[in-house]
Design an enzyme around this catalytic site. Structure first.
Site, PDB file in Angstrom:
ATOM      1  N   GLU A  38       0.850  -1.212   0.000  1.00 45.99           N
ATOM      2  CA  GLU A  38       0.000   0.000   0.000  1.00 45.99           C
ATOM      3  C   GLU A  38       0.881   1.256   0.000  1.00 45.99           C
ATOM      4  O   GLU A  38       0.505   2.282  -0.571  1.00 45.99           O
ATOM      5  CB  GLU A  38      -0.941   0.025   1.212  1.00 45.99           C
ATOM      6  N   LYS A  50      -3.129   9.516   2.046  1.00 41.90           N
ATOM      7  CA  LYS A  50      -4.456   8.898   2.177  1.00 41.90           C
ATOM      8  C   LYS A  50      -5.454   9.911   2.734  1.00 41.90           C
ATOM      9  O   LYS A  50      -6.594  10.022   2.269  1.00 41.90           O
ATOM     10  CB  LYS A  50      -4.381   7.646   3.067  1.00 41.90           C
ATOM     11  N   GLU A 104     -16.232   8.079  -1.573  1.00 44.21           N
ATOM     12  CA  GLU A 104     -15.779   7.415  -2.802  1.00 44.21           C
ATOM     13  C   GLU A 104     -16.688   7.650  -4.010  1.00 44.21           C
ATOM     14  O   GLU A 104     -17.086   6.719  -4.699  1.00 44.21           O
ATOM     15  CB  GLU A 104     -15.587   5.907  -2.542  1.00 44.21           C
ATOM     16  N   ARG A 118     -11.482   9.410  -4.493  1.00 41.63           N
ATOM     17  CA  ARG A 118     -11.052   8.328  -3.587  1.00 41.63           C
ATOM     18  C   ARG A 118     -10.793   7.022  -4.339  1.00 41.63           C
ATOM     19  O   ARG A 118     -10.061   6.154  -3.875  1.00 41.63           O
ATOM     20  CB  ARG A 118     -12.102   8.134  -2.470  1.00 41.63           C
ATOM     21  N   HIS A 136      -5.985  -2.703  -7.314  1.00 43.52           N
ATOM     22  CA  HIS A 136      -6.937  -3.515  -6.556  1.00 43.52           C
ATOM     23  C   HIS A 136      -7.993  -4.188  -7.438  1.00 43.52           C
ATOM     24  O   HIS A 136      -8.617  -5.153  -7.008  1.00 43.52           O
ATOM     25  CB  HIS A 136      -7.641  -2.668  -5.488  1.00 43.52           C
ATOM     26  N   HIS A 148      -7.504  -7.635  -6.361  1.00 46.61           N
ATOM     27  CA  HIS A 148      -8.526  -8.143  -5.459  1.00 46.61           C
ATOM     28  C   HIS A 148      -9.216  -9.372  -6.041  1.00 46.61           C
ATOM     29  O   HIS A 148      -9.570 -10.317  -5.337  1.00 46.61           O
ATOM     30  CB  HIS A 148      -9.537  -7.035  -5.155  1.00 46.61           C
ATOM     31  N   HIS A 150      -3.017 -10.058   0.827  1.00 49.21           N
ATOM     32  CA  HIS A 150      -3.573  -8.922   0.102  1.00 49.21           C
ATOM     33  C   HIS A 150      -2.478  -8.128  -0.628  1.00 49.21           C
ATOM     34  O   HIS A 150      -2.610  -7.794  -1.810  1.00 49.21           O
ATOM     35  CB  HIS A 150      -4.331  -8.025   1.085  1.00 49.21           C
TER      36      HIS A 150
HETATM   37  N1  NAD Z   1     -11.066   0.312   6.496  1.00 48.30           N
HETATM   38  C1  NAD Z   1     -10.301   0.450   5.446  1.00 48.30           C
HETATM   39  O1  NAD Z   1     -10.280   1.508   4.788  1.00 48.30           O
HETATM   40  C2  NAD Z   1      -9.405  -0.681   5.045  1.00 48.30           C
HETATM   41  C3  NAD Z   1      -8.382  -0.468   4.103  1.00 48.30           C
HETATM   42  C4  NAD Z   1      -7.535  -1.535   3.818  1.00 48.30           C
HETATM   43  C5  NAD Z   1      -7.697  -2.761   4.446  1.00 48.30           C
HETATM   44  N2  NAD Z   1      -8.704  -2.923   5.357  1.00 48.30           N
HETATM   45  C6  NAD Z   1      -8.887  -4.200   6.057  1.00 48.30           C
HETATM   46  O2  NAD Z   1      -7.750  -4.447   6.875  1.00 48.30           O
HETATM   47  C7  NAD Z   1      -7.649  -5.849   7.109  1.00 48.30           C
HETATM   48  C8  NAD Z   1      -6.202  -6.257   6.974  1.00 48.30           C
HETATM   49  O3  NAD Z   1      -5.439  -5.574   7.942  1.00 48.30           O
HETATM   50  P1  NAD Z   1      -4.046  -6.161   8.470  1.00 48.30           P
HETATM   51  O4  NAD Z   1      -3.200  -6.500   7.319  1.00 48.30           O
HETATM   52  O5  NAD Z   1      -3.561  -5.233   9.507  1.00 48.30           O
HETATM   53  O6  NAD Z   1      -4.490  -7.576   9.088  1.00 48.30           O
HETATM   54  P2  NAD Z   1      -4.685  -8.123  10.575  1.00 48.30           P
HETATM   55  O7  NAD Z   1      -5.408  -7.176  11.419  1.00 48.30           O
HETATM   56  O8  NAD Z   1      -5.242  -9.480  10.423  1.00 48.30           O
HETATM   57  O9  NAD Z   1      -3.176  -8.228  11.113  1.00 48.30           O
HETATM   58  C9  NAD Z   1      -2.278  -9.148  10.523  1.00 48.30           C
HETATM   59  C10 NAD Z   1      -1.649 -10.066  11.575  1.00 48.30           C
HETATM   60  O10 NAD Z   1      -0.701  -9.332  12.336  1.00 48.30           O
HETATM   61  C11 NAD Z   1      -0.948  -9.509  13.742  1.00 48.30           C
HETATM   62  N3  NAD Z   1      -0.451  -8.310  14.393  1.00 48.30           N
HETATM   63  C12 NAD Z   1      -1.038  -7.088  14.437  1.00 48.30           C
HETATM   64  N4  NAD Z   1      -0.215  -6.197  15.002  1.00 48.30           N
HETATM   65  C13 NAD Z   1       0.904  -6.868  15.381  1.00 48.30           C
HETATM   66  C14 NAD Z   1       2.129  -6.479  15.986  1.00 48.30           C
HETATM   67  N5  NAD Z   1       2.375  -5.203  16.285  1.00 48.30           N
HETATM   68  N6  NAD Z   1       3.052  -7.433  16.208  1.00 48.30           N
HETATM   69  C15 NAD Z   1       2.835  -8.728  15.858  1.00 48.30           C
HETATM   70  N7  NAD Z   1       1.709  -9.148  15.233  1.00 48.30           N
HETATM   71  C16 NAD Z   1       0.755  -8.224  14.999  1.00 48.30           C
HETATM   72  C17 NAD Z   1      -2.423  -9.745  13.812  1.00 48.30           C
HETATM   73  O11 NAD Z   1      -2.784 -10.373  15.007  1.00 48.30           O
HETATM   74  C18 NAD Z   1      -2.643 -10.623  12.583  1.00 48.30           C
HETATM   75  O12 NAD Z   1      -2.290 -11.939  12.877  1.00 48.30           O
HETATM   76  C19 NAD Z   1      -8.569  -6.514   6.116  1.00 48.30           C
HETATM   77  O13 NAD Z   1      -9.687  -7.019   6.790  1.00 48.30           O
HETATM   78  C20 NAD Z   1      -8.976  -5.393   5.170  1.00 48.30           C
HETATM   79  O14 NAD Z   1     -10.261  -5.564   4.641  1.00 48.30           O
HETATM   80  C21 NAD Z   1      -9.551  -1.900   5.657  1.00 48.30           C
HETATM   81 ZN    ZN Z   2      -5.422  -2.662  -0.269  1.00 48.59          ZN
END
Ligand code: NAD
Ligand code: ZN
Length: 352
Positions: free
Chosen positions: A178, A216, A226, A230, A237, A241, A256
């Site tokens: 990202e 962002k 959006e 946006r 993606h 995606h 992802h």
């Molecule tokens: N709201 C939005 O605008 C938006 C944008 C992009 C993605 N998302 C969402 O975000 C999610 C993905 O987020 P992600 O990649 O953070 O995944 P996640 O929250 O699953 O975290 C990834 C892994 O890292 C672990 N973890 C988190 N912090 C840690 C740390 N400091 N040390 C060790 N381990 C740690 C978590 O427990 C998990 O196992 C998806 O569900 C996606 O749809 C939302």
């Molecule tokens: Zn993304």
């Protein structure tokens, strides 16, 4: 961390600072009760950093880590925990975790009693540079990602880059996709700097987070729901995606970030086909992504399957697949129509 950086967003501030700053926020908002949502890993690696800065009667809500838990059952569990522990209109929920905790916890807070205050404390690179900013909250339902949710802003976002220290490399590089996306769509200088970086663990993440959150934030402030601009955040993606969802649950499953890395290479080629960037630029983008994410050519599903999955994406209108492409390196456009033939060629460009 000595320096504190503040970025102003719509109705809330994003603080890049030490996690102990949570104490100031709590003092200011004087909640009736504080709740903290953690998952398996943030409970282990992050919670101790903030516990001493929270009131003694703080309630910790634990959920299992992973996207599979971003569901209605976990949501009901969090709502129930709030209810059973006396959360009222003046309570506050702190979401300490990655995008899963942030999206789900924010959704729970945004809907409980028609919305209580919440603070996002993102702990993964992806959540620090992307998901914690912009007000999109939600959960997956019936196998469809982020299909149920709301737009709602947190009271504030507190980003402590030190949390990245315990993050596995796999998760760091996942979020880094990202970062590269933001550079390609909005910051040519950042792209030129980052394309020289061989080992991302050596990066100055305070600086990276600041620049990415700024990008962002500017985009989502200009177009919160959006309707237009946006959409540039969807660069990579559309194809990425689609590949991610097809491979989900198979042996070839991609993170992802890995999937959108493939998507960005393909869509860079589409930008070339449309006459926006040169073939050399598209090839350079491919080289950089392949060096970081490997060449996943064996995992890529057929063009037909990718196109048919794209047609079912909730972002499409009336059967037309619209792309956000690079207008030039460091600048993006959106709502660009692309033919199926061009999509097939773009996939071939990635594979060869
Ligand atoms: N709201 C939005 O605008 C938006 C944008 C992009 C993605 N998302 C969402 O975000 C999610 C993905 O987020 P992600 O990649 O953070 O995944 P996640 O929250 O699953 O975290 C990834 C892994 O890292 C672990 N973890 C988190 N912090 C840690 C740390 N400091 N040390 C060790 N381990 C740690 C978590 O427990 C998990 O196992 C998806 O569900 C996606 O749809 C939302
Ligand atoms: Zn993304």
């Amino acid at each position: 961390m000595n320096q504190q950086q503040i970025i102003h967003s719509t109705d809330y501030d994003i603080h890049i600072t030490s996690s102990s700053y949570i104490a100031d926020e709590i003092n200011r908002c004087k909640p009736s009760k504080v709740f903290v949502l953690v998952d398996t890993h943030t409970e282990q690696y992050c919670l101790f950093n903030i516990l001493e800065h929270l009131p003694e009667n703080t309630i910790i809500i634990h959920i299992d880590a992973g996207e599979l838990n971003k569901n209605i059952g976990t949501t009901a569990f969090v709502w129930r925990s709030l209810l059973q522990n006396g959360a009222d209109r003046h309570s506050i929920l702190i979401n300490l975790g990655g995008g899963v905790v942030g999206d789900l916890g924010g959704f729970c807070a945004g809907t409980y009693m028609r919305g209580i205050r919440f603070i996002q404390m993102p702990t993964t690179l992806l959540s620090q540079v992307d998901s914690s900013v912009g007000g999109k909250l939600g959960i997956d339902f019936e196998g469809v990602k982020n299909i149920v949710g709301v737009f709602q802003y947190p009271l504030s976002v507190i980003i402590d880059p030190l949390f990245l220290k315990s993050l596995p490399y796999k998760q760091l590089i996942n979020g880094y996709a990202e970062v590269l996306k933001h550079a390609l769509i909005a910051d040519k200088d950042m792209w030129n700097e980052l394309k020289e970086v061989k080992d991302i663990t050596t990066l100055d993440f305070v600086d990276i987070i600041y620049r990415n959150v700024t990008i962002k934030n500017e985009v989502v402030k200009a177009d919160p729901k959006e309707q237009g601009l946006r959409k540039i955040l969807n660069f990579g993606h559309t194809i990425g995606h689609s590949i991610e969802s097809i491979l989900l649950g198979t042996d070839e499953e991609l993170l992802h970030g890995e999937a959108i890395a493939v998507g960005m290479v393909c869509e860079a080629y589409l930008a070339h086909v449309k006459g926006f960037i040169s073939l050399e630029e598209a090839k350079e983008i491919k080289t950089i992504f392949l060096a970081l994410y490997g060449h996943k050519y064996k995992s890529i599903p057929s063009a037909e399957e990718i196109i048919s999955t794209m047609l079912h994406d909730k972002k499409n209108k009336g059967g037309m697949i619209m792309f956000s492409l690079l207008e030039s390196v460091g600048k993006a456009n959106y709502d660009i129509e692309v033919s199926n033939e061009d999509i097939k060629e773009a996939l071939a460009f990635y594979k060869k």
